[in-house]
Design a protein around this motif. Sequence first.
Motif, PDB file in Angstrom:
ATOM      1  N   ARG A   2       0.870  -1.175   0.000  1.00 22.26           N
ATOM      2  CA  ARG A   2       0.000   0.000   0.000  1.00 22.26           C
ATOM      3  C   ARG A   2       0.903   1.219   0.000  1.00 22.26           C
ATOM      4  NH1 ARG A   2      -4.989   0.176   3.618  1.00 22.26           N
ATOM      5  NH2 ARG A   2      -5.597   1.453   1.861  1.00 22.26           N
ATOM      6  N   ALA A   3       0.553   2.188  -0.829  1.00 21.12           N
ATOM      7  CA  ALA A   3       1.417   3.351  -0.980  1.00 21.12           C
ATOM      8  C   ALA A   3       0.584   4.610  -1.194  1.00 21.12           C
ATOM      9  CB  ALA A   3       2.351   3.147  -2.177  1.00 21.12           C
ATOM     10  N   ALA A   4       1.155   5.733  -0.744  1.00 22.24           N
ATOM     11  CA  ALA A   4       0.567   7.043  -1.003  1.00 22.24           C
ATOM     12  C   ALA A   4       1.083   7.492  -2.363  1.00 22.24           C
ATOM     13  CB  ALA A   4       0.959   8.030   0.087  1.00 22.24           C
ATOM     14  N   LEU A  18       0.100  -1.465  -4.767  1.00 27.03           N
ATOM     15  CA  LEU A  18       1.040  -1.576  -5.885  1.00 27.03           C
ATOM     16  C   LEU A  18       1.785  -2.901  -5.799  1.00 27.03           C
ATOM     17  CD1 LEU A  18       2.628   2.003  -5.681  1.00 27.03           C
ATOM     18  CD2 LEU A  18       0.688   1.273  -7.064  1.00 27.03           C
ATOM     19  N   THR A  19       2.195  -3.418  -6.941  1.00 26.98           N
ATOM     20  CA  THR A  19       3.033  -4.618  -6.970  1.00 26.98           C
ATOM     21  C   THR A  19       4.290  -4.300  -7.765  1.00 26.98           C
ATOM     22  OG1 THR A  19       1.914  -5.448  -8.939  1.00 26.98           O
ATOM     23  CG2 THR A  19       1.093  -6.228  -6.810  1.00 26.98           C
ATOM     24  N   LEU A  29      14.819  -4.415  -3.660  1.00 26.79           N
ATOM     25  CA  LEU A  29      13.408  -4.575  -3.307  1.00 26.79           C
ATOM     26  C   LEU A  29      13.327  -4.611  -1.787  1.00 26.79           C
ATOM     27  CD1 LEU A  29      10.470  -5.107  -4.181  1.00 26.79           C
ATOM     28  CD2 LEU A  29      11.008  -7.550  -4.100  1.00 26.79           C
ATOM     29  N   VAL A  30      12.624  -3.647  -1.199  1.00 27.25           N
ATOM     30  CA  VAL A  30      12.538  -3.510   0.255  1.00 27.25           C
ATOM     31  C   VAL A  30      11.095  -3.725   0.697  1.00 27.25           C
ATOM     32  CG1 VAL A  30      12.882  -1.944   2.208  1.00 27.25           C
ATOM     33  CG2 VAL A  30      14.469  -1.884   0.267  1.00 27.25           C
ATOM     34  N   ARG A  31      10.902  -4.618   1.668  1.00 32.14           N
ATOM     35  CA  ARG A  31       9.583  -4.764   2.300  1.00 32.14           C
ATOM     36  C   ARG A  31       9.495  -3.670   3.355  1.00 32.14           C
ATOM     37  NH1 ARG A  31       8.459  -7.857   6.705  1.00 32.14           N
ATOM     38  NH2 ARG A  31      10.309  -9.109   6.297  1.00 32.14           N
TER      39      ARG A  31
END
Length: 82
Positions: A2-4, A18-19, A29-31
């Motif tokens: 989930r992103a702003a 987003l994926t 790639l950062v969680r």
Amino acid sequence: MRAAVLSEINIPMTIEDLTFGEPIAGEALVRVITAGVCHSDLHFIEGTYKRSLPMVLGHEVAGVVEAVGPGVTNVCQPKGQK
Ligand SMILES: [Zn+2]
């Protein structure tokens, strides 16, 4: 993730799922565990800092590196700095 997401200057950001694919050369790639939206993001929203849109806001993050692309040997310092 989930992103702003900022899609247009001076229009409220939206929260989107987003994926992302596997990282390419030079990427990680950062969680993301948590992220902050700071005054720099306000400049992006108001258009005083120029950036191609859409963009994900919240560049101050804490998370876990899940994968790195080719050539990545360090995720703590910008490329070219020691
Ligand atoms: Zn900041």
